[in-house]
Write a protein that holds these residues in place. Sequence first.
Motif, PDB file in Angstrom:
ATOM      1  N   PRO A   3       0.802  -1.233   0.000  1.00 31.15           N
ATOM      2  CA  PRO A   3       0.000   0.000   0.000  1.00 31.15           C
ATOM      3  C   PRO A   3       0.830   1.277   0.000  1.00 31.15           C
ATOM      4  N   LEU A  24     -14.950   7.497  -1.454  1.00 29.40           N
ATOM      5  CA  LEU A  24     -13.730   6.779  -1.827  1.00 29.40           C
ATOM      6  C   LEU A  24     -12.695   7.763  -2.376  1.00 29.40           C
ATOM      7  N   CYS A  27     -11.068   9.495   0.464  1.00 31.48           N
ATOM      8  CA  CYS A  27     -10.217   8.560   1.202  1.00 31.48           C
ATOM      9  C   CYS A  27      -8.893   8.316   0.463  1.00 31.48           C
ATOM     10  N   LEU A  28      -8.962   8.082  -0.843  1.00 36.27           N
ATOM     11  CA  LEU A  28      -7.751   7.828  -1.620  1.00 36.27           C
ATOM     12  C   LEU A  28      -6.876   9.067  -1.712  1.00 36.27           C
ATOM     13  N   ARG A  31      -4.803   9.414   1.241  1.00 37.81           N
ATOM     14  CA  ARG A  31      -3.750   8.394   1.321  1.00 37.81           C
ATOM     15  C   ARG A  31      -2.638   8.611   0.294  1.00 37.81           C
ATOM     16  N   GLN A 241     -19.028   2.777   5.490  1.00 37.25           N
ATOM     17  CA  GLN A 241     -17.614   2.448   5.649  1.00 37.25           C
ATOM     18  C   GLN A 241     -17.265   1.028   5.212  1.00 37.25           C
ATOM     19  N   ILE A 244     -16.547   1.185   1.558  1.00 37.28           N
ATOM     20  CA  ILE A 244     -15.299   1.911   1.294  1.00 37.28           C
ATOM     21  C   ILE A 244     -14.096   1.042   1.636  1.00 37.28           C
ATOM     22  N   ASP A 245     -14.166   0.331   2.758  1.00 33.19           N
ATOM     23  CA  ASP A 245     -13.067  -0.553   3.164  1.00 33.19           C
ATOM     24  C   ASP A 245     -12.850  -1.667   2.142  1.00 33.19           C
ATOM     25  N   LEU A 248     -11.130  -0.188  -0.868  1.00 30.00           N
ATOM     26  CA  LEU A 248      -9.715   0.045  -0.560  1.00 30.00           C
ATOM     27  C   LEU A 248      -8.917  -1.253  -0.610  1.00 30.00           C
ATOM     28  N   ASP A 249      -9.499  -2.325  -0.092  1.00 30.09           N
ATOM     29  CA  ASP A 249      -8.812  -3.608  -0.116  1.00 30.09           C
ATOM     30  C   ASP A 249      -8.628  -4.092  -1.558  1.00 30.09           C
ATOM     31  N   ILE A 251      -8.292  -2.307  -4.120  1.00 23.29           N
ATOM     32  CA  ILE A 251      -7.306  -1.457  -4.788  1.00 23.29           C
ATOM     33  C   ILE A 251      -5.894  -1.698  -4.273  1.00 23.29           C
ATOM     34  N   THR A 252      -5.750  -1.931  -2.968  1.00 17.33           N
ATOM     35  CA  THR A 252      -4.414  -1.923  -2.361  1.00 17.33           C
ATOM     36  C   THR A 252      -3.888  -3.275  -1.898  1.00 17.33           C
TER      37      THR A 252
END
Length: 302
Positions: A3, A24, A27-28, A31, A241, A244-245, A248-249, A251-252
């Motif tokens: 990540p 999202l 959030c991105l 990060r 959430q 969104i989580d 994220l998973d 993607i990363t």
Amino acid sequence: QKPQELRGSAVLITGCDSGFGLHLARCLDSRGFVVFAGCLCPEGEGAQSLKRESSKNLKILKLDVTSEEDVQKAKEVVQANLPEKGLWAVVNNAGISDWAEIEWSTIDDFRTMVDVNLFGCIRTSIAFLPMVRASKGRMVYVSSIFAFFTCLNMGAYSVSKRGLEAFADCLRVEMASFGVKVSIIQPGNFGPATSIVRTKTGSEIWEKLNKERKQTFSQQYMELASDYFKSTCSSGFKDRQMVIDAMLDAITSSRPKYRYLLVSTFDMFFFYTCPYLPTFITDAIFFLSPMYHKRKEMLYSK
């Protein structure tokens, strides 16, 4: 890649005007990703709030996924502003929802649903796949439990999402040769957490029916169906959430899941097994619904 190694990589997200896409994108951006936020209405409140509250690494794109011209222009903007690490992921999040029984719908209702939820994803994917393939990145698709679960009044939506999953499954097999991973997000009832749910009254539906349909369906049932739909949607997850989580998973993570089923712990077993149950069992569950029995009693022609 880990990540932390993805900081500075680009992600394109469709449907960032509101809901999952908007959050999202935020959030991105926080990060360290370079975010291309595709918005249907770049001058709208959602897009403008995103622009105000994000870093200079987030760029708003005008992106109507039903428009080939918009998609090609967005591609040009992304290519012209691509960071050194390239385009790591495309999150196909843009979607619409509506409800109606099949006989209350027109072919245009189905066409509109499919053009956004299915062809919009295909159009965007074909345009951006070469860039994602170059980075051996990720393609993410937001589907729904209605892609495999039969529910009254969700015919057009289910058709669009089942088609989307077929496309994503085929793409996953093809892209494996290039090191690109494909994930499908399957949210359950997140009506209160998004603005995707369209509300309409039974009277609105009734007025659009022709004489033949009005001899089959009662206006009383239309009102009941409308109330039931609103009640069901309002009882869903209020917090986004979990979705969104999962995004994220996808993607990363070094090993993202093929599918992320996002329902309550109580419902998890049923929805995991549902696609594998014999049809007569899943139909029987559908027929056990109190709403289905009320419907049967209110139909004029049985």
